[in-house]
Write a protein that holds these residues in place. Sequence first.
Motif, PDB file in Angstrom:
ATOM      1  N   GLY A   1       9.534   6.193 -16.027  1.00  0.00           N
ATOM      2  CA  GLY A   1       9.773   5.119 -15.339  1.00  0.00           C
ATOM      3  C   GLY A   1       9.853   5.053 -13.884  1.00  0.00           C
ATOM      4  N   SER A   2       9.808   5.950 -13.033  1.00  0.00           N
ATOM      5  CA  SER A   2      10.204   5.196 -11.703  1.00  0.00           C
ATOM      6  C   SER A   2       8.507   5.022 -11.252  1.00  0.00           C
ATOM      7  CB  SER A   2      10.398   6.931 -10.879  1.00  0.00           C
ATOM      8  OG  SER A   2      10.065   6.620  -9.604  1.00  0.00           O
ATOM      9  N   PHE A   3       7.143   5.911 -11.560  1.00  0.00           N
ATOM     10  CA  PHE A   3       6.211   5.142 -11.338  1.00  0.00           C
ATOM     11  C   PHE A   3       5.848   3.738 -12.301  1.00  0.00           C
ATOM     12  CE2 PHE A   3       1.639   4.531 -12.630  1.00  0.00           C
ATOM     13  CZ  PHE A   3       0.631   4.768 -11.232  1.00  0.00           C
ATOM     14  N   CYS A   4       6.076   3.189 -12.719  1.00  0.00           N
ATOM     15  CA  CYS A   4       6.374   1.896 -12.876  1.00  0.00           C
ATOM     16  C   CYS A   4       6.670   1.165 -12.061  1.00  0.00           C
ATOM     17  CB  CYS A   4       6.452   1.655 -15.035  1.00  0.00           C
ATOM     18  SG  CYS A   4       5.212   2.463 -15.359  1.00  0.00           S
ATOM     19  N   THR A   5       8.012   1.573 -11.859  1.00  0.00           N
ATOM     20  CA  THR A   5       8.600   0.603 -10.802  1.00  0.00           C
ATOM     21  C   THR A   5       8.083   0.702  -9.590  1.00  0.00           C
ATOM     22  OG1 THR A   5      10.904   1.101 -11.826  1.00  0.00           O
ATOM     23  CG2 THR A   5      11.069   0.730  -9.725  1.00  0.00           C
ATOM     24  N   HIS A   6       7.677   1.653  -9.051  1.00  0.00           N
ATOM     25  CA  HIS A   6       6.610   1.434  -7.933  1.00  0.00           C
ATOM     26  C   HIS A   6       5.445   0.529  -8.069  1.00  0.00           C
ATOM     27  CE1 HIS A   6       9.102   5.146  -6.805  1.00  0.00           C
ATOM     28  NE2 HIS A   6       7.900   4.672  -5.619  1.00  0.00           N
ATOM     29  N   PHE A   7       4.472   0.794  -8.698  1.00  0.00           N
ATOM     30  CA  PHE A   7       3.998  -0.413  -8.829  1.00  0.00           C
ATOM     31  C   PHE A   7       4.393  -1.474  -9.385  1.00  0.00           C
ATOM     32  CE2 PHE A   7       2.750   0.988 -13.613  1.00  0.00           C
ATOM     33  CZ  PHE A   7       2.448  -0.091 -13.448  1.00  0.00           C
ATOM     34  N   ALA A   8       5.358  -1.727 -10.031  1.00  0.00           N
ATOM     35  CA  ALA A   8       5.106  -3.055 -10.012  1.00  0.00           C
ATOM     36  C   ALA A   8       5.898  -3.885  -8.715  1.00  0.00           C
ATOM     37  CB  ALA A   8       6.433  -3.462 -11.043  1.00  0.00           C
ATOM     38  N   ALA A   9       6.853  -3.238  -7.812  1.00  0.00           N
ATOM     39  CA  ALA A   9       7.260  -3.644  -6.820  1.00  0.00           C
ATOM     40  C   ALA A   9       6.108  -4.018  -5.410  1.00  0.00           C
ATOM     41  CB  ALA A   9       8.237  -3.078  -6.447  1.00  0.00           C
ATOM     42  N   SER A  10       5.127  -3.021  -6.049  1.00  0.00           N
ATOM     43  CA  SER A  10       3.354  -2.548  -4.910  1.00  0.00           C
ATOM     44  C   SER A  10       2.596  -4.546  -5.672  1.00  0.00           C
ATOM     45  CB  SER A  10       2.736  -2.064  -5.401  1.00  0.00           C
ATOM     46  OG  SER A  10       1.483  -1.819  -3.973  1.00  0.00           O
ATOM     47  N   ILE A  11       2.925  -4.914  -6.497  1.00  0.00           N
ATOM     48  CA  ILE A  11       2.341  -5.846  -7.565  1.00  0.00           C
ATOM     49  C   ILE A  11       2.913  -6.612  -6.699  1.00  0.00           C
ATOM     50  CG2 ILE A  11       1.328  -7.296  -9.565  1.00  0.00           C
ATOM     51  CD1 ILE A  11       1.025  -4.624 -10.718  1.00  0.00           C
ATOM     52  N   PHE A  12       4.059  -6.888  -6.812  1.00  0.00           N
ATOM     53  CA  PHE A  12       4.827  -7.912  -6.452  1.00  0.00           C
ATOM     54  C   PHE A  12       4.424  -8.640  -4.772  1.00  0.00           C
ATOM     55  CE2 PHE A  12       8.621 -10.040  -4.375  1.00  0.00           C
ATOM     56  CZ  PHE A  12       9.183 -10.743  -5.009  1.00  0.00           C
ATOM     57  N   LEU A  13       4.388  -7.309  -4.266  1.00  0.00           N
ATOM     58  CA  LEU A  13       4.665  -8.005  -2.713  1.00  0.00           C
ATOM     59  C   LEU A  13       2.890  -7.655  -2.631  1.00  0.00           C
ATOM     60  CD1 LEU A  13       6.171  -4.373  -1.959  1.00  0.00           C
ATOM     61  CD2 LEU A  13       6.601  -6.473  -0.697  1.00  0.00           C
ATOM     62  N   SER A  14       2.074  -7.628  -3.103  1.00  0.00           N
ATOM     63  CA  SER A  14       0.279  -8.622  -3.252  1.00  0.00           C
ATOM     64  C   SER A  14       0.410  -9.543  -3.560  1.00  0.00           C
ATOM     65  CB  SER A  14      -0.502  -7.135  -4.004  1.00  0.00           C
ATOM     66  OG  SER A  14      -1.633  -7.534  -4.093  1.00  0.00           O
ATOM     67  N   LEU A  15       0.903 -10.111  -4.953  1.00  0.00           N
ATOM     68  CA  LEU A  15       1.812 -11.413  -5.397  1.00  0.00           C
ATOM     69  C   LEU A  15       2.118 -12.437  -4.042  1.00  0.00           C
ATOM     70  CD1 LEU A  15       0.905 -13.684  -7.468  1.00  0.00           C
ATOM     71  CD2 LEU A  15       2.929 -13.145  -7.424  1.00  0.00           C
TER      72      LEU A  15
ATOM     73  N   ILE B   1       1.039  -1.238  -0.015  1.00  0.00           N
ATOM     74  CA  ILE B   1       0.101   0.462  -0.157  1.00  0.00           C
ATOM     75  C   ILE B   1       0.566   1.073   0.117  1.00  0.00           C
ATOM     76  CG2 ILE B   1      -1.743   1.290   1.467  1.00  0.00           C
ATOM     77  CD1 ILE B   1      -2.087  -1.629   2.594  1.00  0.00           C
ATOM     78  N   ILE B   2       1.650   1.669   1.086  1.00  0.00           N
ATOM     79  CA  ILE B   2       2.357   2.529   0.794  1.00  0.00           C
ATOM     80  C   ILE B   2       3.760   2.508  -0.395  1.00  0.00           C
ATOM     81  CG2 ILE B   2       4.633   3.224   2.004  1.00  0.00           C
ATOM     82  CD1 ILE B   2       4.259   1.937   4.873  1.00  0.00           C
ATOM     83  N   VAL B   3       3.912   1.275  -0.856  1.00  0.00           N
ATOM     84  CA  VAL B   3       4.426   2.076  -2.046  1.00  0.00           C
ATOM     85  C   VAL B   3       3.752   2.551  -3.349  1.00  0.00           C
ATOM     86  CG1 VAL B   3       5.267   0.207  -3.894  1.00  0.00           C
ATOM     87  CG2 VAL B   3       6.729   0.416  -2.034  1.00  0.00           C
ATOM     88  N   MET B   4       2.550   1.744  -3.472  1.00  0.00           N
ATOM     89  CA  MET B   4       1.106   2.085  -4.531  1.00  0.00           C
ATOM     90  C   MET B   4       0.614   3.684  -4.286  1.00  0.00           C
ATOM     91  SD  MET B   4      -0.262   2.056  -7.371  1.00  0.00           S
ATOM     92  CE  MET B   4      -0.254  -0.077  -8.243  1.00  0.00           C
ATOM     93  N   VAL B   5       0.661   3.586  -2.667  1.00  0.00           N
ATOM     94  CA  VAL B   5       0.319   4.953  -2.727  1.00  0.00           C
ATOM     95  C   VAL B   5       0.983   6.710  -3.114  1.00  0.00           C
ATOM     96  CG1 VAL B   5      -0.579   6.794  -0.969  1.00  0.00           C
ATOM     97  CG2 VAL B   5      -1.391   4.739  -1.063  1.00  0.00           C
ATOM     98  N   THR B   6       2.471   6.111  -2.286  1.00  0.00           N
ATOM     99  CA  THR B   6       3.559   7.052  -3.114  1.00  0.00           C
ATOM    100  C   THR B   6       4.364   6.816  -4.560  1.00  0.00           C
ATOM    101  OG1 THR B   6       5.393   5.614  -2.201  1.00  0.00           O
ATOM    102  CG2 THR B   6       4.745   6.768  -0.561  1.00  0.00           C
TER     103      THR B   6
END
Length: 196
Positions: free
Chosen positions: A158-172, A48-53
Amino acid sequence: MTSNDTTTPPYATTVKPMAPPPEKKDSIGPVVDVGLRFLVFATALVAIIVMVTSKQTKLVPFLGISIVAKFTQSPAFIYFVAALSVACLYSVITGVVSLLVLMKPGGQITTLQFHFVILDALLLGIVAAATGAAGGVGYIGYKGNSHTHWLKVCDNFGSFCTHFAASIFLSLISSILLLLLVWRSVYVLSKKISRP
């Protein structure tokens, strides 16, 4: 010479029926349950924190306007954050309840385990659906879609995409942990079913 003596000889003993063996107490199970629930909380909270930021702003060079990419621009990302927020709250509540059962000797665990397996499976479906929805939108942002003329945005953000990719990985990871909780609860309940 028959004898009518009805006294029992001193070497004879009476056979008592054997009592069933005492039920073995599962000492590591509740600790694993609390640990898995804590990990669900931690991974969901960090996701959540990674996605919101994940806000990023780019300036269009010739027009002088700035374009902002943030999670609130996609309903799938909003659902993702909402579902993970529910997972955080749920894991805190069930973690506390598991801790209370762990500290209470001889508590009624079977009923609680039955409720946990139903609610864990429900939450697993919610978190997995949110992860899939956010992953689908993320994939379109990363690769684009030439058939519908959707351009990829990860080249510019790129930074936005890296954030949401990490967030999706953590959600997985949260989804996998919830699956482990469901499997563990089903295993514990299957052990308690009396076999004929």
